[in-house]
Design a protein around this motif. Structure first.
Motif, PDB file in Angstrom:
ATOM      1  N   GLN A 167      17.105  21.182  27.937  1.00  0.00           N
ATOM      2  CA  GLN A 167      17.209  22.198  28.991  1.00  0.00           C
ATOM      3  C   GLN A 167      15.966  23.078  29.034  1.00  0.00           C
ATOM      4  O   GLN A 167      15.357  23.329  27.979  1.00  0.00           O
ATOM      5  CB  GLN A 167      18.419  23.109  28.711  1.00  0.00           C
ATOM      6  CG  GLN A 167      19.751  22.387  28.623  1.00  0.00           C
ATOM      7  CD  GLN A 167      20.160  21.797  29.958  1.00  0.00           C
ATOM      8  OE1 GLN A 167      19.909  22.384  31.002  1.00  0.00           O
ATOM      9  NE2 GLN A 167      20.753  20.614  29.936  1.00  0.00           N
ATOM     10  N   HIS A 169      14.926  11.003  37.652  1.00  0.00           N
ATOM     11  CA  HIS A 169      13.974  11.947  37.048  1.00  0.00           C
ATOM     12  C   HIS A 169      12.577  11.338  36.899  1.00  0.00           C
ATOM     13  O   HIS A 169      11.584  11.986  37.235  1.00  0.00           O
ATOM     14  CB  HIS A 169      14.499  12.435  35.696  1.00  0.00           C
ATOM     15  CG  HIS A 169      15.806  13.142  35.826  1.00  0.00           C
ATOM     16  ND1 HIS A 169      15.932  14.289  36.565  1.00  0.00           N
ATOM     17  CD2 HIS A 169      17.041  12.849  35.348  1.00  0.00           C
ATOM     18  CE1 HIS A 169      17.197  14.685  36.525  1.00  0.00           C
ATOM     19  NE2 HIS A 169      17.888  13.827  35.805  1.00  0.00           N
ATOM     20  N   PHE A 171      20.498   8.764  35.705  1.00  0.00           N
ATOM     21  CA  PHE A 171      19.852   9.645  34.715  1.00  0.00           C
ATOM     22  C   PHE A 171      20.124   9.099  33.316  1.00  0.00           C
ATOM     23  O   PHE A 171      21.007   8.255  33.122  1.00  0.00           O
ATOM     24  CB  PHE A 171      20.398  11.073  34.838  1.00  0.00           C
ATOM     25  CG  PHE A 171      21.885  11.157  34.622  1.00  0.00           C
ATOM     26  CD1 PHE A 171      22.405  11.351  33.348  1.00  0.00           C
ATOM     27  CD2 PHE A 171      22.767  10.993  35.688  1.00  0.00           C
ATOM     28  CE1 PHE A 171      23.777  11.394  33.138  1.00  0.00           C
ATOM     29  CE2 PHE A 171      24.144  11.031  35.484  1.00  0.00           C
ATOM     30  CZ  PHE A 171      24.652  11.234  34.201  1.00  0.00           C
ATOM     31  N   ASN A 222      13.219  13.313  31.389  1.00  0.00           N
ATOM     32  CA  ASN A 222      13.799  14.663  31.398  1.00  0.00           C
ATOM     33  C   ASN A 222      13.850  15.204  32.822  1.00  0.00           C
ATOM     34  O   ASN A 222      13.104  14.770  33.709  1.00  0.00           O
ATOM     35  CB  ASN A 222      12.939  15.599  30.538  1.00  0.00           C
ATOM     36  CG  ASN A 222      13.314  15.491  29.075  1.00  0.00           C
ATOM     37  OD1 ASN A 222      14.424  15.851  28.696  1.00  0.00           O
ATOM     38  ND2 ASN A 222      12.396  14.986  28.267  1.00  0.00           N
ATOM     39  N   ALA A 223      14.715  16.215  33.003  1.00  0.00           N
ATOM     40  CA  ALA A 223      14.852  16.853  34.312  1.00  0.00           C
ATOM     41  C   ALA A 223      13.516  17.466  34.750  1.00  0.00           C
ATOM     42  O   ALA A 223      12.663  17.804  33.918  1.00  0.00           O
ATOM     43  CB  ALA A 223      15.917  17.941  34.243  1.00  0.00           C
ATOM     44  N   GLN A 240      19.251  14.219  29.341  1.00  0.00           N
ATOM     45  CA  GLN A 240      19.835  15.337  30.096  1.00  0.00           C
ATOM     46  C   GLN A 240      20.294  16.472  29.165  1.00  0.00           C
ATOM     47  O   GLN A 240      20.628  17.557  29.629  1.00  0.00           O
ATOM     48  CB  GLN A 240      20.978  14.859  30.977  1.00  0.00           C
ATOM     49  CG  GLN A 240      22.231  14.508  30.236  1.00  0.00           C
ATOM     50  CD  GLN A 240      23.446  14.457  31.152  1.00  0.00           C
ATOM     51  OE1 GLN A 240      23.362  14.770  32.339  1.00  0.00           O
ATOM     52  NE2 GLN A 240      24.572  14.059  30.616  1.00  0.00           N
ATOM     53  N   ASN A 245       9.584  13.118  38.814  1.00  0.00           N
ATOM     54  CA  ASN A 245       8.495  13.703  38.009  1.00  0.00           C
ATOM     55  C   ASN A 245       7.170  13.005  38.300  1.00  0.00           C
ATOM     56  O   ASN A 245       6.122  13.649  38.409  1.00  0.00           O
ATOM     57  CB  ASN A 245       8.825  13.590  36.509  1.00  0.00           C
ATOM     58  CG  ASN A 245       9.957  14.532  36.122  1.00  0.00           C
ATOM     59  OD1 ASN A 245      10.065  15.640  36.648  1.00  0.00           O
ATOM     60  ND2 ASN A 245      10.807  14.105  35.205  1.00  0.00           N
ATOM     61  N   GLU A 268      12.719  20.411  35.852  1.00  0.00           N
ATOM     62  CA  GLU A 268      12.425  21.754  35.328  1.00  0.00           C
ATOM     63  C   GLU A 268      11.907  21.662  33.890  1.00  0.00           C
ATOM     64  O   GLU A 268      11.040  22.437  33.495  1.00  0.00           O
ATOM     65  CB  GLU A 268      13.681  22.640  35.358  1.00  0.00           C
ATOM     66  CG  GLU A 268      14.238  22.922  36.748  1.00  0.00           C
ATOM     67  CD  GLU A 268      14.931  21.710  37.390  1.00  0.00           C
ATOM     68  OE1 GLU A 268      15.305  20.757  36.654  1.00  0.00           O
ATOM     69  OE2 GLU A 268      15.083  21.707  38.624  1.00  0.00           O
TER      70      GLU A 268
END
Ligand code: 13P
Ligand code: SF4
Length: 365
Positions: free
Chosen positions: A231, A179, A223, A253-254, A228, A183, A256
């Motif tokens: 959301q 990530h 990760f 963070n992810a 995780q 990112n 999205e």
């Protein structure tokens, strides 16, 4: 020399007894002692830190202190870094040896070497791939980077490190956190179609030779189990409830989650940004709970609201391992002239790891 005081006896002490012992040991050891505390430490430990910070700031603190004992209230890789940057001249102590980092454990030297030799079936990695390890990794992986023209990064300097890396070689192998790699590279203009995920459980990372040749970023499939939990739906829900609110996230963070955030950065960056708020501001913060709770308490007095991103309580369980009992135990032993839980990286590992860390510190200066 006095006998080693036993940890089992300290486990029987309550927090207030430990508090008193810690305060007394700090008074006795004075400038011989430097306690470093990561922002994810629980309050009962964090309050005893002489210096707090993110991984970068703490490694810089470790490199400059003259103290004989560095007690690192953080996780194992951080204590290893402190030992490496101080050339083994300080006694670096990790209060609980079980305080590791589950993300760091997702890459190891055997798997990374296997990846490198599999990449060599497709291209010449020493000519075309810069290995970059997140500081959340074992010392021997930093050493791997140091021996292969690579470098270390933290969450606060990943962009500068990737710029340095791409200026030298056309591709980057980034481990262990996919990530942070994704990112950061995306924010620099690298397209998602130029990134592949290396699945270390599969031959050739589960990729085809064409996918590897076409990629600029090869992201290790690691990760953070804490980050995780956050959301994109948590952010959507917040924006529906607090339309004027602002969202800030850690780059672990992810994708999205980071895309939906207004600000993305390291723990130190998150603190700095939220502390610069105006009265009435309202924040949603996507990082570990101890940091967010402390920040929320601090900002309340200035009429700034700080909310934790996840509806479930998620802490870094390994950071949480350092408790007042372990801190009191290592300090009382130091007062008695005994060093327990010293972290020492063998010089043959430390030397190439130091090269990769020094390069990082030069790049960000
Ligand atoms: P920072 O470098 O932002 O302190 O992050 C370290 C870490 O482990 C976050 O999960
Ligand atoms: Fe490791 Fe995640 Fe804990 Fe940070 S929060 S120390 S990355 S497990």
């Amino acid at each position: 020399m006095a006998a080693v005081l036993k940890m089992e006896e300290f486990n029987l002490l309550d927090d207030s007894e430990c508090e008193a012992r810690i305060a007394s040991a700090k008074r006795i050891l004075g400038e011989r002692l430097c306690i470093l505390g990561h922002h994810y430490q629980r309050d009962e430990v964090f309050r005893h830190a002489d210096f707090s910070g993110d991984s970068l700031k703490l490694s810089q603190m470790a490199a400059t202190t003259d103290a004989e004992y560095i007690v690192f209230c953080g996780v194992h890789f951080m204590a290893e870094v402190a030992d490496i940057v101080t050339h083994g001249k300080r006694q670096v102590i990790l209060p609980d040896l079980a305080a590791g980092c589950s993300m760091a454990d997702m890459a190891n030297l055997v798997k990374v070497r296997k990846c490198w030799s599999e990449l060599a079936e497709v291209l010449d990695p020493d000519q075309s791939v810069t290995p970059v390890t997140y500081i959340n990794s074992a010392a021997d992986l930093k050493g791997f980077c140091g021996s292969h023209g690579g470098i270390v990064c933290t969450s606060s300097n990943a962009r500068a490190v990737l710029e340095w890396s791409f200026a030298r070689r056309e591709k980057v192998l980034f481990f262990p956190d996919q990530h942070l790699g994704r990112n950061t590279a995306y924010a620099m203009g690298v397209g998602l179609d130029e990134m592949v995920v290396w699945d270390f459980t599969k031959p050739l990372g589960g990729l085809t030779p064409e996918q590897i040749r076409g990629a600029r970023m090869i992201l290790w499939k690691g990760f953070c189990s804490v980050h995780q939990m956050f959301q994109p739906a948590h952010i959507d829900h917040f924006r529906g409830r607090v339309p004027q609110g602002k969202v800030i996230s850690h780059p672990e963070n992810a994708f999205e989650v980071c895309q939906k955030s207004d600000f993305v950065g390291s723990t130190e960056y998150i603190l700095r940004t939220v502390r610069a708020s105006q009265p009435g501001d309202h924040w949603l913060v996507g990082t570990e709970l101890n940091l967010v709770n402390r920040l929320a308490d601090e900002m309340k007095a200035r009429d700034v609201t700080v909310e934790f991103m996840s509806p479930t309580v998620c802490m870094c369980s390994t950071m949480f391992r350092t408790d007042p009992q372990h801190l009191a135990w290592v300090l009382d032993n130091a007062v008695a002239g005994r060093t327990v839980n010293r972290i020492q990286v063998p010089e043959e590992v430390a030397e190439p790891a130091r090269a990769a860390l020094d390069l990082m510190l030069e790049v960000v200066d």
